[in-house]
Design a protein around this motif. Structure first.
Motif, mmCIF file in Angstrom:
data_model
loop_
_atom_site.group_PDB
_atom_site.id
_atom_site.type_symbol
_atom_site.label_atom_id
_atom_site.label_comp_id
_atom_site.label_asym_id
_atom_site.label_seq_id
_atom_site.Cartn_x
_atom_site.Cartn_y
_atom_site.Cartn_z
ATOM 1 N N LYS A 36 34.935 54.662 30.850
ATOM 2 C CA LYS A 36 36.286 54.920 30.356
ATOM 3 C C LYS A 36 37.263 53.936 30.985
ATOM 4 O O LYS A 36 37.230 53.686 32.196
ATOM 5 C CB LYS A 36 36.705 56.351 30.681
ATOM 6 N N ALA A 37 38.136 53.391 30.153
ATOM 7 C CA ALA A 37 39.070 52.353 30.611
ATOM 8 C C ALA A 37 39.946 52.835 31.765
ATOM 9 O O ALA A 37 40.211 52.083 32.709
ATOM 10 C CB ALA A 37 39.938 51.886 29.447
ATOM 11 N N GLU A 38 40.364 54.093 31.705
ATOM 12 C CA GLU A 38 41.263 54.605 32.738
ATOM 13 C C GLU A 38 40.591 54.602 34.110
ATOM 14 O O GLU A 38 41.199 54.194 35.115
ATOM 15 C CB GLU A 38 41.702 56.025 32.385
ATOM 16 N N MET A 39 39.343 55.034 34.167
ATOM 17 C CA MET A 39 38.620 55.059 35.440
ATOM 18 C C MET A 39 38.365 53.641 35.947
ATOM 19 O O MET A 39 38.506 53.356 37.141
ATOM 20 C CB MET A 39 37.289 55.797 35.287
ATOM 21 N N ALA A 40 37.997 52.747 35.040
ATOM 22 C CA ALA A 40 37.742 51.361 35.427
ATOM 23 C C ALA A 40 39.012 50.701 35.962
ATOM 24 O O ALA A 40 38.975 49.977 36.963
ATOM 25 C CB ALA A 40 37.199 50.578 34.239
ATOM 26 N N GLN A 41 40.132 50.965 35.313
ATOM 27 C CA GLN A 41 41.402 50.385 35.760
ATOM 28 C C GLN A 41 41.804 50.917 37.130
ATOM 29 O O GLN A 41 42.314 50.179 37.975
ATOM 30 C CB GLN A 41 42.495 50.678 34.728
ATOM 31 N N ILE A 64 42.491 49.862 42.893
ATOM 32 C CA ILE A 64 42.276 50.207 44.298
ATOM 33 C C ILE A 64 41.697 49.011 45.044
ATOM 34 O O ILE A 64 42.155 48.651 46.142
ATOM 35 C CB ILE A 64 41.341 51.422 44.422
ATOM 36 N N ALA A 65 40.685 48.380 44.462
ATOM 37 C CA ALA A 65 40.048 47.232 45.111
ATOM 38 C C ALA A 65 41.018 46.062 45.238
ATOM 39 O O ALA A 65 41.059 45.383 46.277
ATOM 40 C CB ALA A 65 38.814 46.811 44.320
ATOM 41 N N LYS A 66 41.820 45.817 44.204
ATOM 42 C CA LYS A 66 42.801 44.719 44.256
ATOM 43 C C LYS A 66 43.829 44.953 45.351
ATOM 44 O O LYS A 66 44.216 44.035 46.081
ATOM 45 C CB LYS A 66 43.508 44.582 42.904
ATOM 46 N N ALA A 67 44.285 46.194 45.458
ATOM 47 C CA ALA A 67 45.288 46.517 46.483
ATOM 48 C C ALA A 67 44.726 46.267 47.879
ATOM 49 O O ALA A 67 45.428 45.743 48.761
ATOM 50 C CB ALA A 67 45.738 47.962 46.334
ATOM 51 N N LYS A 68 43.468 46.628 48.091
ATOM 52 C CA LYS A 68 42.866 46.451 49.408
ATOM 53 C C LYS A 68 42.619 44.982 49.729
ATOM 54 O O LYS A 68 42.829 44.539 50.869
ATOM 55 C CB LYS A 68 41.552 47.239 49.489
ATOM 56 N N PHE A 117 32.269 51.011 49.343
ATOM 57 C CA PHE A 117 32.190 51.584 47.996
ATOM 58 C C PHE A 117 33.273 50.992 47.097
ATOM 59 O O PHE A 117 32.996 50.478 46.016
ATOM 60 C CB PHE A 117 32.342 53.099 48.057
ATOM 61 N N TYR A 118 34.522 51.055 47.540
ATOM 62 C CA TYR A 118 35.645 50.655 46.696
ATOM 63 C C TYR A 118 35.564 49.194 46.246
ATOM 64 O O TYR A 118 35.805 48.888 45.067
ATOM 65 C CB TYR A 118 36.962 50.842 47.438
ATOM 66 N N LEU A 119 35.242 48.298 47.160
ATOM 67 C CA LEU A 119 35.333 46.875 46.834
ATOM 68 C C LEU A 119 34.163 46.365 45.985
ATOM 69 O O LEU A 119 34.411 45.669 44.989
ATOM 70 C CB LEU A 119 35.476 46.053 48.119
ATOM 71 N N PRO A 120 32.905 46.694 46.291
ATOM 72 C CA PRO A 120 31.838 46.287 45.371
ATOM 73 C C PRO A 120 31.992 46.898 43.974
ATOM 74 O O PRO A 120 31.707 46.244 42.968
ATOM 75 C CB PRO A 120 30.570 46.789 46.066
ATOM 76 N N LEU A 121 32.449 48.146 43.920
ATOM 77 C CA LEU A 121 32.691 48.759 42.619
ATOM 78 C C LEU A 121 33.765 47.992 41.866
ATOM 79 O O LEU A 121 33.618 47.685 40.667
ATOM 80 C CB LEU A 121 33.115 50.217 42.794
ATOM 81 N N GLY A 122 34.852 47.664 42.559
ATOM 82 C CA GLY A 122 35.922 46.889 41.936
ATOM 83 C C GLY A 122 35.423 45.540 41.451
ATOM 84 O O GLY A 122 35.831 45.060 40.380
ATOM 85 N N ALA A 123 34.505 44.910 42.217
ATOM 86 C CA ALA A 123 33.982 43.600 41.830
ATOM 87 C C ALA A 123 33.151 43.682 40.549
ATOM 88 O O ALA A 123 33.140 42.741 39.749
ATOM 89 C CB ALA A 123 33.142 43.029 42.968
ATOM 90 N N LEU A 124 32.454 44.799 40.349
ATOM 91 C CA LEU A 124 31.685 44.975 39.112
ATOM 92 C C LEU A 124 32.600 45.121 37.900
ATOM 93 O O LEU A 124 32.201 44.788 36.772
ATOM 94 C CB LEU A 124 30.789 46.212 39.226
ATOM 95 N N LEU A 125 33.805 45.616 38.139
ATOM 96 C CA LEU A 125 34.734 45.898 37.044
ATOM 97 C C LEU A 125 35.773 44.803 36.830
ATOM 98 O O LEU A 125 36.373 44.727 35.759
ATOM 99 C CB LEU A 125 35.453 47.232 37.318
ATOM 100 N N ASP A 126 35.987 43.979 37.824
ATOM 101 C CA ASP A 126 37.013 42.938 37.752
ATOM 102 C C ASP A 126 36.513 41.684 38.460
ATOM 103 O O ASP A 126 36.385 41.688 39.689
ATOM 104 C CB ASP A 126 38.308 43.435 38.404
ATOM 105 N N PRO A 127 36.220 40.613 37.745
ATOM 106 C CA PRO A 127 35.650 39.404 38.356
ATOM 107 C C PRO A 127 36.582 38.696 39.331
ATOM 108 O O PRO A 127 36.141 37.825 40.090
ATOM 109 C CB PRO A 127 35.338 38.515 37.143
#
Length: 246
Positions: A127-132, A137-141, A200-210
């Protein structure tokens, strides 16, 4: 000795005994326990993501990870920083101390990544909302400076290590749960940096945002690890070692 809880000095004695036990583990046992701890923290972090729209709720669900570690069993890098008590009392060797912290850090990373892949390939972020949310979160960190992450890491593990301390103080399950919940809830509520949660947060963010690269992830992990160690591995043990043993 109280039948309800340990005194502060008795708790620090218990932490020293825990350090001796942790240092005696075989590598296999230590890695398995740290793998599970990384997975439990990641599950708590997933609860944070799902509840992200409500600041208090997301802080309230995250501590489940530490509760599972304390009651089921697990080796967590931030909690194991308290092994400094055992080192200062010369109950464990410097080599065993360093080896334990390094192996637990690595095992925590593997456990967190395991949950990342389960959730990602299980469709939790289709779902787009969860991915965003996860990407934000990862971008902020990763946008924080080295010094900002370092300081937030120190503040984080003052609280997380004290959550472990409070859990060790209590002699019943309810007390251990509450001991974990209050300090960890506070660190999440106030926005500090926990290196295992970031696994958890950052690898997950990397899968969703290059745009979230490995270099950016490492640039967060490094100061977060140092800050967590300073807060829970130096500040708390050094002060209370001086208070209770000097």
């Amino acid at each position: 000795m109280s039948t309800v809880c340990l005194s502060p000095k008795e708790t620090s004695d218990a932490l020293i005994q825990a350090a001796i036990k942790k240092a005696s583990y075989t590598t296999d046992k230590r890695l398995l326990l740290s793998f599970m701890a990384g997975a439990y923290i990641a599950l708590g972090a997933q609860g944070f993501n799902v509840a992200y729209g409500n600041t208090f709720l997301r802080a309230a669900v995250f501590p489940v990870g530490l509760m599972l570690i304390v009651l089921v069993g697990g080796e967590l890098f931030t909690g194991n920083c308290l092994m400094t008590f055992g080192l200062m009392q010369k109950k464990i060797s410097f080599n065993d101390y360093c080896k334990t912290l390094v192996q637990v850090w690595a095992g925590n990373l593997l456990g967190a990544l395991f949950i990342v892949f389960l959730l990602y390939f299980g469709g939790a972020y289709d779902k787009a909302e969860m991915a965003q949310t996860a990407a934000a979160i990862a971008k902020a960190k990763t946008s924080l400076t080295f010094l900002q992450v370092l300081i937030r890491g120190i503040l984080c593990n003052i609280l997380v290590s004290l959550g472990v301390w409070l859990a060790a103080t209590s002699k019943d399950t309810t007390g251990k749960l509450l001991g974990c919940w209050f300090p960890v809830m506070l660190f999440v509520f106030t926005g500090y940096e926990h290196v295992v949660a970031n696994m958890f947060y950052l690898p997950l963010g990397a899968l969703l945002d290059p745009s979230i690269t490995i270099t950016k992830i490492i640039s967060n992990f490094t100061p977060a690890t140092l800050g967590n160690y300073i807060g829970g591995g130096l500040l708390i043990p050094l002060i209370y070692n001086k208070v209770y043993y000097k």
